[in-house]
Write a protein that holds these residues in place. Structure first.
Motif, PDB file in Angstrom:
ATOM      1  N   ALA A 183      44.577  39.613  41.675  1.00 40.81           N
ATOM      2  CA  ALA A 183      45.085  40.990  41.593  1.00 40.81           C
ATOM      3  C   ALA A 183      46.459  41.147  42.207  1.00 40.81           C
ATOM      4  O   ALA A 183      47.231  42.029  41.800  1.00 40.81           O
ATOM      5  N   SER A 184      46.804  40.305  43.172  1.00 41.59           N
ATOM      6  CA  SER A 184      48.102  40.455  43.833  1.00 41.59           C
ATOM      7  C   SER A 184      49.271  40.129  42.907  1.00 41.59           C
ATOM      8  O   SER A 184      50.413  40.502  43.196  1.00 41.59           O
ATOM      9  N   GLY A 188      50.944  42.232  34.851  1.00 44.52           N
ATOM     10  CA  GLY A 188      51.888  41.529  34.006  1.00 44.52           C
ATOM     11  C   GLY A 188      51.826  40.017  34.111  1.00 44.52           C
ATOM     12  O   GLY A 188      52.585  39.323  33.428  1.00 44.52           O
ATOM     13  N   GLN A 189      50.922  39.490  34.914  1.00 36.36           N
ATOM     14  CA  GLN A 189      50.844  38.043  35.109  1.00 36.36           C
ATOM     15  C   GLN A 189      50.406  37.337  33.822  1.00 36.36           C
ATOM     16  O   GLN A 189      49.651  37.896  33.006  1.00 36.36           O
ATOM     17  N   PRO A 190      50.839  36.091  33.620  1.00 40.76           N
ATOM     18  CA  PRO A 190      50.492  35.359  32.395  1.00 40.76           C
ATOM     19  C   PRO A 190      48.993  35.213  32.172  1.00 40.76           C
ATOM     20  O   PRO A 190      48.526  35.329  31.031  1.00 40.76           O
ATOM     21  N   ALA A 191      48.219  34.978  33.226  1.00 39.04           N
ATOM     22  CA  ALA A 191      46.775  34.787  33.053  1.00 39.04           C
ATOM     23  C   ALA A 191      46.123  36.042  32.489  1.00 39.04           C
ATOM     24  O   ALA A 191      45.262  35.963  31.597  1.00 39.04           O
ATOM     25  N   PHE A 192      46.522  37.202  32.981  1.00 36.03           N
ATOM     26  CA  PHE A 192      45.943  38.439  32.460  1.00 36.03           C
ATOM     27  C   PHE A 192      46.428  38.687  31.039  1.00 36.03           C
ATOM     28  O   PHE A 192      45.690  39.203  30.194  1.00 36.03           O
ATOM     29  N   GLY A 193      47.662  38.312  30.762  1.00 38.59           N
ATOM     30  CA  GLY A 193      48.164  38.429  29.398  1.00 38.59           C
ATOM     31  C   GLY A 193      47.362  37.591  28.425  1.00 38.59           C
ATOM     32  O   GLY A 193      47.076  38.029  27.295  1.00 38.59           O
ATOM     33  N   MET A 194      46.945  36.390  28.850  1.00 37.24           N
ATOM     34  CA  MET A 194      46.120  35.548  27.994  1.00 37.24           C
ATOM     35  C   MET A 194      44.749  36.161  27.778  1.00 37.24           C
ATOM     36  O   MET A 194      44.165  36.075  26.686  1.00 37.24           O
ATOM     37  N   PHE A 221      39.001  47.470  47.653  1.00 38.29           N
ATOM     38  CA  PHE A 221      39.327  46.692  46.444  1.00 38.29           C
ATOM     39  C   PHE A 221      40.082  47.506  45.398  1.00 38.29           C
ATOM     40  O   PHE A 221      39.964  47.237  44.199  1.00 38.29           O
ATOM     41  N   HIS A 222      40.869  48.459  45.835  1.00 41.50           N
ATOM     42  CA  HIS A 222      41.603  49.301  44.890  1.00 41.50           C
ATOM     43  C   HIS A 222      42.673  48.524  44.116  1.00 41.50           C
ATOM     44  O   HIS A 222      43.112  48.969  43.047  1.00 41.50           O
ATOM     45  N   ASP A 223      43.103  47.356  44.636  1.00 46.56           N
ATOM     46  CA  ASP A 223      44.102  46.574  43.907  1.00 46.56           C
ATOM     47  C   ASP A 223      43.527  45.970  42.626  1.00 46.56           C
ATOM     48  O   ASP A 223      44.275  45.549  41.741  1.00 46.56           O
ATOM     49  N   ALA A 224      42.197  45.971  42.494  1.00 46.37           N
ATOM     50  CA  ALA A 224      41.557  45.473  41.275  1.00 46.37           C
ATOM     51  C   ALA A 224      41.442  46.556  40.205  1.00 46.37           C
ATOM     52  O   ALA A 224      41.222  46.242  39.028  1.00 46.37           O
ATOM     53  N   VAL A 225      41.580  47.809  40.600  1.00 46.04           N
ATOM     54  CA  VAL A 225      41.340  48.915  39.670  1.00 46.04           C
ATOM     55  C   VAL A 225      42.278  48.912  38.464  1.00 46.04           C
ATOM     56  O   VAL A 225      41.825  49.143  37.334  1.00 46.04           O
ATOM     57  N   PRO A 226      43.594  48.662  38.619  1.00 48.45           N
ATOM     58  CA  PRO A 226      44.467  48.703  37.436  1.00 48.45           C
ATOM     59  C   PRO A 226      44.034  47.736  36.335  1.00 48.45           C
ATOM     60  O   PRO A 226      44.190  48.044  35.145  1.00 48.45           O
ATOM     61  N   PHE A 227      43.491  46.598  36.698  1.00 49.76           N
ATOM     62  CA  PHE A 227      43.031  45.628  35.706  1.00 49.76           C
ATOM     63  C   PHE A 227      41.821  46.181  34.951  1.00 49.76           C
ATOM     64  O   PHE A 227      41.768  46.157  33.721  1.00 49.76           O
ATOM     65  N   ALA A 228      40.851  46.677  35.709  1.00 51.79           N
ATOM     66  CA  ALA A 228      39.647  47.219  35.092  1.00 51.79           C
ATOM     67  C   ALA A 228      39.964  48.455  34.252  1.00 51.79           C
ATOM     68  O   ALA A 228      39.448  48.612  33.138  1.00 51.79           O
ATOM     69  N   ARG A 229      40.823  49.323  34.763  1.00 51.00           N
ATOM     70  CA  ARG A 229      41.171  50.560  34.038  1.00 51.00           C
ATOM     71  C   ARG A 229      41.864  50.228  32.719  1.00 51.00           C
ATOM     72  O   ARG A 229      41.555  50.830  31.674  1.00 51.00           O
ATOM     73  N   LEU A 230      42.775  49.260  32.740  1.00 47.63           N
ATOM     74  CA  LEU A 230      43.477  48.881  31.514  1.00 47.63           C
ATOM     75  C   LEU A 230      42.492  48.341  30.480  1.00 47.63           C
ATOM     76  O   LEU A 230      42.566  48.683  29.298  1.00 47.63           O
ATOM     77  N   LEU A 231      41.559  47.494  30.916  1.00 50.41           N
ATOM     78  CA  LEU A 231      40.579  46.919  29.989  1.00 50.41           C
ATOM     79  C   LEU A 231      39.670  47.998  29.403  1.00 50.41           C
ATOM     80  O   LEU A 231      39.372  47.987  28.206  1.00 50.41           O
ATOM     81  N   VAL A 232      39.237  48.935  30.233  1.00 49.77           N
ATOM     82  CA  VAL A 232      38.373  50.015  29.749  1.00 49.77           C
ATOM     83  C   VAL A 232      39.124  50.902  28.766  1.00 49.77           C
ATOM     84  O   VAL A 232      38.574  51.313  27.731  1.00 49.77           O
ATOM     85  N   ASP A 233      40.375  51.200  29.061  1.00 54.03           N
ATOM     86  CA  ASP A 233      41.150  52.078  28.189  1.00 54.03           C
ATOM     87  C   ASP A 233      41.482  51.410  26.854  1.00 54.03           C
ATOM     88  O   ASP A 233      41.463  52.060  25.806  1.00 54.03           O
TER      89      ASP A 233
END
Length: 304
Positions: A183-184, A188-194, A221-233
């Motif tokens: 999450a840090s 925009g990291q490549p792994a999440f892009g993949m 664990f709020h730094d994980a929320v943007p990843f989960a929110r993007l996937l849900v949206d």
């Protein structure tokens, strides 16, 4: 060396948010008790006993009605503890098994009758040897006629090799724990892009659980929320959520499961999307026979 595990949170708080009827914990585990369901000799860690009675009670406390039990490597391919809880759930539990490459059709049919609807494959360094590509292809060929899916658990740095292979498999696939990205490094990291690229293929689903596994900031664990929110949206109809109780291999911050439920207020703040995440999506994948029924799912309660 077999590593010991931390105990799960002794008294999780009651969530502040209310979950919709039929809510499903689509990623949790039952371990032991070891005296009845011994752990696999080849395991890389020894979990704390986490029996079905404790998990049933936790779900009642959290307001969760259904569950998907995911077989973990500490029990190997002996799915007995998982099947025992499914049998005690009055239809409110389903399972994801681990099987040998030489599993027979008869063994798979027995698992299906016991409530299993998928197979899990591990590519995580601390869990030992990776699943074999050839063995996976053979298992996939055997489970496809049952309408099952594959659950894939991997470290994010494995994606460059894994992604092309996973795209070859002709069945639905569910990715555990948001691909275990860091999450840090930001969305925009490549792994999440993949991971996002994989999700553009509608055979892929993803679990927006395990914030404690991808967080680098620690609780809540709020730094994980943007990843989960993007996937849900972006992939509303192909996301699942779970507690990951009893949180095997967490080394420092053992999460409070009530607090994990409350993170859903940030991950899926829209009530319609929350219902899709917790009710509609797991129903389509694990209880498809009930999709046409307007009746709510049965409450999760052990038979007595």
């Amino acid at each position: 060396m077999i590593a010991p595990n931390l105990p799960y949170h002794p008294s999780p708080r009651r969530p502040e948010i209310s979950l919709p009827p039929g809510a499903c914990d689509a990623h949790c585990h039952v371990f032991g008790p070891a005296a009845r369901f011994p752990f696999a000799p080849e395991r890389t860690y020894t979990p704390i006993d986490a029996p079905k009675e404790t998990l049933f009670a936790l779900h009642r406390h959290l307001g969760i009605d259904r569950a998907v039990l995911v077989q973990a490597s500490c029990h190997g391919t002996d799915n007995s503890a998982m099947l025992d809880m499914i049998a005690a759930s009055d239809g409110a539990c389903r399972g994801v098994a681990m099987v040998r490459a030489d599993v027979t059709d008869a063994e798979l049919r027995a698992l299906h009758e016991g409530g299993v609807r998928g197979v899990r494959f591990n590519f995580v360094t601390h869990l030992g040897k990776d699943a074999d590509f050839g063995g996976i292809r053979g298992i996939v060929e055997k489970i496809a006629p049952l309408g099952w899916h594959a659950v894939v658990h991997f470290d994010a740095d494995r994606l460059p090799v894994l992604a092309p292979f996973l795209k070859e498999l002709p069945l639905p696939m569910v990715i555990d724990h948001m691909g275990r990205v860091d999450a840090s490094k930001g969305v925009g990291q490549p792994a999440f892009g993949m991971l996002l690229d994989l999700m553009e293929d509608d055979r892929f689903w993803v679990k927006v659980c395990g914030p404690e596994r991808i967080s680098r900031a620690g609780p809540p664990f709020h730094d994980a929320v943007p990843f989960a929110r993007l996937l849900v949206d972006r992939f509303t109809d192909r996301v699942l959520w779970g507690t990951d109780w009893p949180h095997p291999n967490i080394k420092v911050h053992m999460p409070d499961d009530g607090a994990l439920v409350d993170l859903l207020a940030h991950v899926a703040p829209d009530p319609a999307r929350l219902r899709t995440l917790l009710v509609d999506n797991p129903t389509r994948l694990y209880w498809p026979e009930t999709v046409r029924s307007a009746a709510p799912a049965g409450a999760l309660a052990e038979k007595v």
